[in-house]
Design a protein around this motif. Structure first.
Motif, mmCIF file in Angstrom:
data_model
loop_
_atom_site.group_PDB
_atom_site.id
_atom_site.type_symbol
_atom_site.label_atom_id
_atom_site.label_comp_id
_atom_site.label_asym_id
_atom_site.label_seq_id
_atom_site.Cartn_x
_atom_site.Cartn_y
_atom_site.Cartn_z
ATOM 1 N N PRO A 143 -11.456 16.891 -0.946
ATOM 2 C CA PRO A 143 -10.293 16.499 -1.743
ATOM 3 C C PRO A 143 -9.517 15.335 -1.135
ATOM 4 C CG PRO A 143 -9.690 18.331 -0.357
ATOM 5 C CD PRO A 143 -11.125 17.992 -0.019
ATOM 6 N N PHE A 144 -10.191 14.500 -0.313
ATOM 7 C CA PHE A 144 -9.499 13.410 0.385
ATOM 8 C C PHE A 144 -9.746 12.053 -0.263
ATOM 9 C CE2 PHE A 144 -10.888 16.658 3.497
ATOM 10 C CZ PHE A 144 -9.639 17.182 3.815
ATOM 11 N N HIS A 145 -10.379 12.064 -1.461
ATOM 12 C CA HIS A 145 -10.794 10.809 -2.088
ATOM 13 C C HIS A 145 -9.616 9.887 -2.407
ATOM 14 C CE1 HIS A 145 -9.980 13.862 -5.052
ATOM 15 N NE2 HIS A 145 -9.951 13.003 -6.045
ATOM 16 N N VAL A 146 -8.506 10.467 -2.855
ATOM 17 C CA VAL A 146 -7.351 9.639 -3.205
ATOM 18 C C VAL A 146 -6.755 9.002 -1.954
ATOM 19 C CG1 VAL A 146 -5.043 9.631 -4.232
ATOM 20 C CG2 VAL A 146 -6.876 10.979 -5.290
ATOM 21 N N ASP A 147 -6.655 9.775 -0.879
ATOM 22 C CA ASP A 147 -6.086 9.245 0.360
ATOM 23 C C ASP A 147 -6.943 8.121 0.934
ATOM 24 O OD1 ASP A 147 -3.893 11.455 0.983
ATOM 25 O OD2 ASP A 147 -5.721 12.470 0.331
ATOM 26 N N LEU A 148 -8.268 8.323 0.944
ATOM 27 C CA LEU A 148 -9.166 7.295 1.478
ATOM 28 C C LEU A 148 -9.100 6.033 0.628
ATOM 29 C CD1 LEU A 148 -12.263 9.518 2.345
ATOM 30 C CD2 LEU A 148 -10.700 8.427 3.960
ATOM 31 N N HIS A 149 -9.076 6.216 -0.678
ATOM 32 C CA HIS A 149 -8.975 5.065 -1.571
ATOM 33 C C HIS A 149 -7.673 4.300 -1.326
ATOM 34 C CE1 HIS A 149 -9.526 2.591 -5.062
ATOM 35 N NE2 HIS A 149 -8.504 3.121 -5.710
ATOM 36 N N GLY A 150 -6.605 5.043 -1.016
ATOM 37 C CA GLY A 150 -5.311 4.425 -0.776
ATOM 38 C C GLY A 150 -5.302 3.468 0.398
ATOM 39 N N ILE A 151 -6.090 3.766 1.422
ATOM 40 C CA ILE A 151 -6.161 2.884 2.587
ATOM 41 C C ILE A 151 -6.678 1.504 2.172
ATOM 42 C CG2 ILE A 151 -7.298 2.504 4.808
ATOM 43 C CD1 ILE A 151 -7.367 5.579 5.110
ATOM 44 N N PHE A 152 -7.774 1.495 1.419
ATOM 45 C CA PHE A 152 -8.353 0.225 0.951
ATOM 46 C C PHE A 152 -7.442 -0.455 -0.071
ATOM 47 C CE2 PHE A 152 -12.052 2.852 2.139
ATOM 48 C CZ PHE A 152 -12.615 2.025 3.106
ATOM 49 N N LEU A 153 -6.792 0.345 -0.920
ATOM 50 C CA LEU A 153 -5.913 -0.208 -1.952
ATOM 51 C C LEU A 153 -4.741 -0.955 -1.333
ATOM 52 C CD1 LEU A 153 -4.896 -0.463 -4.876
ATOM 53 C CD2 LEU A 153 -3.848 1.795 -4.594
ATOM 54 N N ARG A 154 -4.081 -0.346 -0.373
ATOM 55 C CA ARG A 154 -2.909 -0.987 0.233
ATOM 56 C C ARG A 154 -3.299 -2.264 0.980
ATOM 57 N NH1 ARG A 154 -1.553 4.502 0.308
ATOM 58 N NH2 ARG A 154 -2.625 4.936 2.260
ATOM 59 N N ARG A 155 -4.469 -2.263 1.585
ATOM 60 C CA ARG A 155 -4.947 -3.472 2.263
ATOM 61 C C ARG A 155 -5.146 -4.592 1.248
ATOM 62 N NH1 ARG A 155 -10.300 -2.466 5.408
ATOM 63 N NH2 ARG A 155 -8.868 -1.088 6.543
ATOM 64 N N ARG A 156 -5.730 -4.271 0.088
ATOM 65 C CA ARG A 156 -5.969 -5.282 -0.936
ATOM 66 C C ARG A 156 -4.651 -5.795 -1.527
ATOM 67 N NH1 ARG A 156 -10.152 -7.390 -3.881
ATOM 68 N NH2 ARG A 156 -11.177 -7.079 -1.870
ATOM 69 N N LEU A 157 -3.681 -4.925 -1.710
ATOM 70 C CA LEU A 157 -2.393 -5.356 -2.243
ATOM 71 C C LEU A 157 -1.702 -6.337 -1.310
ATOM 72 C CD1 LEU A 157 -0.940 -2.066 -3.772
ATOM 73 C CD2 LEU A 157 -1.742 -4.096 -5.001
#
Length: 369
Positions: free
Chosen positions: A65-79
């Protein structure tokens, strides 16, 4: 203004929230704003364009159930690389955005009610319900905490968010359609009923099939079902035990032009859902001047004035749905009146132009906070 639209669904769009994000982005871009849509990609991510819109697909690892958290790491870097003026997230299941610029979050559904509508008989449904509730509670709470302004699509969702999450100050901005897409007439001599949507339990398609079976043989018209989803095989099995197999057709996912043509040609459109936010398909059918019958749930209550611009029936009540269908099939003048008033409702309140105006006001409020 540079707006980063964050969504967790496929792009190019295939379902409701994706189309919502895409259409809002197109409207804002046509007004001169720069829009970058950021969504889930594969392990490496990628960049693309669709209809002139810039799309960034950042890495996504489906490690529940950690998919959202892991995705968030890459998302914030891209932003941080993009450097937008404002971030607009479309929940559920988008990561919270911890960034030092204004954030507007549209919470399309509380997800709690979505999970409650899961078919508990289907294998894995209970586990899915549990994980969905846990993940949604965590992500929606985090989104609300990180957002400068909160929005949603229907008053019913606003009430759910207040009940389940204690959230307040939420703006109801509604949903929209491209009116011009449904102008003109696509003539046909065929009479048929139409359903468009994901083939999932909460859409109430089994109730629709039951309602269709109860129609008198001499009055029954064909029913066309557009969409894909996990219940197709189960629904086809349901049909095999009835006399409907020659009357019901599953058309799968259709090209947009073909779908618009079906909207325009349909004798009537049915939304049998047990639960919704504010379904785009309801507004599209009304925009196409097709009379609609909908269950009296969620966002349909914002749009339909029973007997004036559409027909409302109780959810999970196939007999009453069948009676409503039969009444309209027997009354062409009522169909004509409902169709005209439905179109007027959409023109007045549910165009993307109107929705974009509401969001631009929210962006301005968020940036001046």
């Amino acid at each position: 203004m540079h707006v980063a639209m964050i969504v967790s669904t496929p792009m190019p769009p295939e379902e409701g929230i994706g189309y919502y994000t895409y259409n809002l982005s197109k409207e804002l871009q046509e007004r001169g704003h720069r829009i970058t849509i950021v969504t889930r990609g594969g392990l490496k991510g990628m960049s693309a364009t669709h209809d002139g819109l810039e799309i960034k697909k950042v890495p996504y690892i489906p490690a529940y159930p950690f998919h959202v958290d892991l995705h968030g790491i890459f998302l914030r870097r891209r932003l941080r690389q993009l450097g937008p003026d404002i971030v607009h997230t479309h929940t559920p299941l988008t990561p919270p955005v911890d960034i030092d610029i204004p954030v507007v979050s549209t919470i399309h559904t509380s997800v709690v009610e979505d999970a409650n509508q899961t078919d508990s008989i289907r294998p894995g449904a209970l586990a899915h319900r549990f994980l969905t509730r846990v993940t949604s509670r965590r992500t929606i709470a985090a989104q609300a905490e990180s957002a400068t302004e909160l929005a949603t699509v229907a008053h019913s969702v606003k009430e759910e968010l207040a009940t389940h999450f204690g959230l307040s100050g939420i703006h109801v901005v509604g949903n929209g359609v491209n009116i011009s897409e449904f102008d003109g007439v696509s003539d046909t001599n065929e009479r048929f009923g139409l359903f468009v949507g994901r083939l999932s339990y909460r859409k109430g398609i089994a109730d629709l099939l039951n309602a269709w079976e109860q129609l008198p043989d001499e009055q029954r018209i064909p029913l066309k079902i557009v969409g894909k989803g996990p219940l197709r095989e189960q629904l086809e099995d349901q049909l095999s035990g009835t006399g409907l197999s020659g009357d019901v057709s599953f058309l799968g996912h259709l090209p947009r032009a073909d779908l618009v043509r079906l909207y325009q040609q349909a004798t009537l459109f049915i939304v049998p859902s047990h639960y919704e936010g504010l379904p785009t398909v309801l507004l599209e059918a009304m925009a196409a001047r097709t009379p609609v019958i909908s269950t009296a749930v969620s966002g349909a209550l914002d749009v339909i004035d029973d007997g004036e611009n559409g027909i409302l029936v109780p959810a999970r009540a196939p007999e009453e749905m069948s009676e409503a269908v039969l009444r309209l099939l027997r009354d062409p003048e009522a169909r004509k009146r409902l169709a005209a008033r439905g179109r007027e409702t959409v023109e007045r309140e549910y165009t993307w132009d109107a929705v974009a105006d509401r969001y631009l006001d929210l962006y301005e409020t968020s940036m001046n906070a």
